[in-house]
Design an enzyme around this catalytic site. Sequence first.
Site, PDB file in Angstrom:
ATOM      1  N   THR A   1       0.879  -1.173   0.000  1.00  0.00           N
ATOM      2  CA  THR A   1       0.000   0.000   0.000  1.00  0.00           C
ATOM      3  C   THR A   1       0.909   1.213   0.000  1.00  0.00           C
ATOM      4  O   THR A   1       2.080   1.088   0.308  1.00  0.00           O
ATOM      5  CB  THR A   1      -0.855  -0.035   1.291  1.00  0.00           C
ATOM      6  OG1 THR A   1      -1.651  -1.198   1.261  1.00  0.00           O
ATOM      7  CG2 THR A   1      -1.722   1.178   1.450  1.00  0.00           C
TER       8      THR A   1
ATOM      9  N   THR B   1      -0.206  -0.045   6.594  1.00  0.00           N
ATOM     10  CA  THR B   1       0.028  -0.954   5.478  1.00  0.00           C
ATOM     11  C   THR B   1       0.227  -2.348   6.050  1.00  0.00           C
ATOM     12  O   THR B   1       0.696  -2.499   7.171  1.00  0.00           O
ATOM     13  CB  THR B   1       1.264  -0.536   4.654  1.00  0.00           C
ATOM     14  OG1 THR B   1       1.618  -1.598   3.756  1.00  0.00           O
ATOM     15  CG2 THR B   1       2.473  -0.229   5.529  1.00  0.00           C
ATOM     16  N   GLY B   2      -0.165  -3.357   5.288  1.00  0.00           N
ATOM     17  CA  GLY B   2      -0.007  -4.724   5.771  1.00  0.00           C
ATOM     18  C   GLY B   2      -1.207  -5.571   5.386  1.00  0.00           C
ATOM     19  O   GLY B   2      -1.945  -5.234   4.463  1.00  0.00           O
TER      20      GLY B   2
END
Length: 307
Positions: free
Chosen positions: A167, A218-219
Amino acid sequence: MKTVIVVHGGAWAIPDELAEASVAGVKNAVRAGDTVLKNGGSALDAVEKAVRSLEDDPTFDAGHGAVLNSDGEVELDSIIMDGETLAAGAVACVRNIANPVSLARAVMEKTDHVMLTDRGANMFAERIGTPVAHDLVTEPERKEWEHGKSYNDGVKMLFNTQWGHDTVGAVALDSFGNVACATSTGGIRNKMVGRVGDSPIIGSGGYADNRSGAVSCTGHGESILKVTLARLILFHMEQGKSSTAATAASLQYMCERVKGCGGAIVLSSTGDWAASFTTPRMAWASIKEDVLHYGLNPKEEFTEMLK
């Protein structure tokens, strides 16, 4: 107030062949956002500018270069939030839009809503004259998609069995003392049609509040959603933790509670910032007081003085 901006290009198992381009991309984006701030622009303008730079860079899974869903199509998600007023705008599952972050900002500024999805978001984009982009799919992504077997295989291959995804995002503090965040993504390869992860969800993929700070996450989206990661980090900061300690505690909780890996960039309303991750790599960069900080690997930080 001294300005600060931090950006990330996604927390995942970034392969060596993308390492250099990933670092170059976040450095370009952070400089673009910093220029806005130095010229007296708002934190909102700065995060939008930085994220647009990352969306336009085919290295990253956002805008140009986004991954394909199970039908071989691009579906994009984004959020932007203003810490001064808590105004927010988001879009999910939009197609043929090169810069979803700007469409999210239009939702915030030109509608009474926080989020528009799918067909409605695209109809709104058409109504306000947003250009249609038919060139978002890159050749490498098309090849990767054809080789990919399933969503779960895609997750395991991309993230070395550690959940995560690629992302992009930015957080900023402007000279007026206001913070803002923006996050944008194409999601995970081979996701079901219509799947929405954390990125466009307020409090999960991002959050901004002048009273505490700004976060972009993000992730692995499903994991981030379950712990409302962005808001969780700010909760810890409200309890007195530094941005670094708050991020570390929240990522550890996500790992222990739902076995999810990820990362976040965090900025307090006083300018204390952090870039942390539990995935193998995350490209990130920041500028504060004319010093550019950046990194890719765990516990790695390089600095450059800006002229």
